[in-house]
Write an enzyme that holds these catalytic residues in place. Structure first.
Site, PDB file in Angstrom:
ATOM      1  N   ASP A 126     -34.069  16.420  76.400  1.00  0.00           N
ATOM      2  CA  ASP A 126     -35.393  16.947  76.692  1.00  0.00           C
ATOM      3  C   ASP A 126     -35.501  17.099  78.210  1.00  0.00           C
ATOM      4  O   ASP A 126     -34.690  16.560  78.963  1.00  0.00           O
ATOM      5  CB  ASP A 126     -36.431  15.960  76.158  1.00  0.00           C
ATOM      6  N   ASP A 161     -39.097  17.652  80.308  1.00  0.00           N
ATOM      7  CA  ASP A 161     -40.291  17.020  80.872  1.00  0.00           C
ATOM      8  C   ASP A 161     -40.396  15.567  80.418  1.00  0.00           C
ATOM      9  O   ASP A 161     -40.526  15.280  79.226  1.00  0.00           O
ATOM     10  CB  ASP A 161     -41.550  17.798  80.465  1.00  0.00           C
TER      11      ASP A 161
END
Length: 268
Positions: free
Chosen positions: A9, A11
């Site tokens: 991922d 953020d």
């Protein structure tokens, strides 16, 4: 089975970006004269909705408005989000956001071991490019064999679609990859795609249910950022997570004698 790829991922996982996103949203609201201002507490709740445009629509739906004004604001969402993205990318380019502790080290170890890297994020391609360029320079995109972003799937996290897309592009089954996440929504997406998942929460996601994770650590750690209680709490080989230990943990049997996931509170 050997681990041939790490799927990350962006953020909250690569970098703690959410405050920059919140400020950028508020600047966009001010530019459009909307009179909205998202506090940190409000934004923490809004993060339950993945995707910037989806977050805006969810917020608009909570407002007491007549039908015409509601429609006007919903039609404004793409332009509002584009303005927010410009503010965010400007902040990133100015060097306001760095990688989380241990990220660059662990990814370097993985690459040195012949492991490929991939991104599976619900954020936009523009946001990913801005962060990779700001943190790794021109070689940022070259580090990742696959970059799957939010506008490439029909349904965003917690649906598994983005991880399934990344696996397809890597040409791997889930047994040959590990996911790195920071939130319950991301964890659900990764586990839904069949991936063993490491979670490193941020202040925005602490308190989420991470019981489905293979391992939970406050960060990846490193020589300058040793993890409290390690080795001995969750790790066995050192005070930070190495790629070698990550690979061993992901390949370990998931029985009663397997390493138990820990939560950040257990390191206090």
């Amino acid at each position: 089975m050997d681990i041939k790829a790490l799927i990350l991922d962006v953020d909250g996982t690569l970098a703690d970006t959410e405050e920059a996103h919140r400020v950028a949203f508020n600047l966009a609201f001010e530019r459009h004269g909307l009179g909205w201002k998202w506090s940190r507490a409000a934004y923490r709740d809004l993060l339950e909705v993945t995707g910037g445009q989806e977050r805006l629509r969810a917020y608009i739906d909570t407002l007491a408005l007549d039908v015409a004004e509601m429609q006007r604001l919903r039609e404004l969402v793409p332009a509002l989000h584009a303005e927010k993205t410009r503010f965010y990318n400007s902040a990133v380019a100015d060097g306001g956001i760095g990688l989380r502790p241990g990220v660059e080290r662990l990814l370097g170890e993985a690459l040195d071991a012949g492991c490929r890297l991939a991104i599976a994020s619900t954020t936009s391609a523009a946001n990913i490019d801005a962060l990779l360029k700001a943190t790794w320079g021109a070689r940022g995109r070259e580090l990742f064999s696959v970059i799957a972003c939010g506008d490439q799937v029909r349904v965003k996290k917690p649906a598994p679609d983005i991880y399934q897309l990344a696996l397809t592009r890597l040409g791997l089954g889930p047994a040959h990859a590990v996911a790195l996440e920071d939130s319950a929504q991301g964890l659900a997406a990764a586990v839904g795609a069949g991936l063993w998942t490491l979670v490193t929460p941020t202040a925005w996601t602490e308190g989420h249910d991470f019981s489905a994770a293979g391992l939970v650590l406050p960060s990846l750690g490193g020589p300058q950022h040793p993890l409290p209680g390690e080795p001995g709490c969750a790790l066995r080989l050192g005070a930070w997570l190495t790629f070698g230990e990550l690979r061993a943990l992901a390949r370990a049997p998931h029985g009663p004698d397997a390493t138990r996931p820990t939560t950040p509170g257990e390191h206090a």
